[in-house]
Design an enzyme around this catalytic site. Structure first.
Site, PDB file in Angstrom:
ATOM      1  N   VAL A  62     -25.558  -0.465  38.242  1.00  0.00           N
ATOM      2  CA  VAL A  62     -26.634   0.431  37.814  1.00  0.00           C
ATOM      3  C   VAL A  62     -26.875   0.271  36.314  1.00  0.00           C
ATOM      4  O   VAL A  62     -25.921   0.147  35.542  1.00  0.00           O
ATOM      5  CB  VAL A  62     -26.251   1.906  38.105  1.00  0.00           C
ATOM      6  CG1 VAL A  62     -27.330   2.863  37.636  1.00  0.00           C
ATOM      7  CG2 VAL A  62     -25.959   2.102  39.588  1.00  0.00           C
ATOM      8  N   CYS A  63     -28.147   0.297  35.901  1.00  0.00           N
ATOM      9  CA  CYS A  63     -28.513   0.367  34.485  1.00  0.00           C
ATOM     10  C   CYS A  63     -29.770   1.217  34.364  1.00  0.00           C
ATOM     11  O   CYS A  63     -30.083   2.001  35.250  1.00  0.00           O
ATOM     12  CB  CYS A  63     -28.679  -1.020  33.864  1.00  0.00           C
ATOM     13  SG  CYS A  63     -30.152  -1.902  34.391  1.00  0.00           S
ATOM     14  N   ARG A  64     -30.504   1.074  33.273  1.00  0.00           N
ATOM     15  CA  ARG A  64     -31.699   1.903  33.067  1.00  0.00           C
ATOM     16  C   ARG A  64     -32.826   1.511  34.007  1.00  0.00           C
ATOM     17  O   ARG A  64     -33.426   2.341  34.663  1.00  0.00           O
ATOM     18  CB  ARG A  64     -32.172   1.798  31.612  1.00  0.00           C
ATOM     19  CG  ARG A  64     -33.304   2.759  31.282  1.00  0.00           C
ATOM     20  CD  ARG A  64     -33.772   2.602  29.846  1.00  0.00           C
ATOM     21  NE  ARG A  64     -34.564   1.392  29.668  1.00  0.00           N
ATOM     22  CZ  ARG A  64     -35.876   1.306  29.898  1.00  0.00           C
ATOM     23  NH1 ARG A  64     -36.550   2.345  30.316  1.00  0.00           N
ATOM     24  NH2 ARG A  64     -36.513   0.174  29.716  1.00  0.00           N
ATOM     25  N   MET A  90     -31.818   3.675  36.707  1.00  0.00           N
ATOM     26  CA  MET A  90     -31.879   5.130  36.564  1.00  0.00           C
ATOM     27  C   MET A  90     -33.317   5.638  36.443  1.00  0.00           C
ATOM     28  O   MET A  90     -33.576   6.801  36.733  1.00  0.00           O
ATOM     29  CB  MET A  90     -31.049   5.576  35.350  1.00  0.00           C
ATOM     30  CG  MET A  90     -29.544   5.432  35.553  1.00  0.00           C
ATOM     31  SD  MET A  90     -28.883   6.369  36.969  1.00  0.00           S
ATOM     32  CE  MET A  90     -29.065   8.063  36.371  1.00  0.00           C
TER      33      MET A  90
END
Length: 98
Positions: A62-64, A90
């Site tokens: 997961v990242c932005r 996200m």
């Protein structure tokens, strides 16, 4: 590269499934809001901390927005890990955050 949507991850968590999520964002990004019970390994430290991971477990990165987690997914796949990128990151997450 395998991908999963944020909505699919959210549904699996809400159904009681225990997922191995790794957030590769920077410390300040994670402190601003993250998925509960997520493991945090900034992308720049991944090569130094991948010994903490278990090749027998599947991981969701997961990242932005999905870019850095895509890099992390590609990197770990090269070392034989079972990893999936959370597409949209996200920015696409509508579930609970801490």
């Amino acid at each position: 590269m395998k991908e999963i949507t944020a909505k699919e991850v959210q549904q699996r968590i809400e159904n009681g499934e225990k997922l191995n999520l790794i957030d590769v964002r920077e410390v300040d990004e994670v402190q601003a809001g993250h998925i509960p019970d997520i493991m945090h390994i900034p992308l720049g430290l991944l090569e130094f901390r991948m010994h903490e991971l278990d090749k027998a477990k599947p991981y969701i990165m997961v990242c932005r927005s999905g870019g850095r987690s895509g890099q992390a997914t590609h990197y770990l796949q090269g070392y034989g890990f079972d990893v999936t990128n959370m597409a949209g990151g996200m920015l696409s997450w509508e579930g609970k955050v801490e």
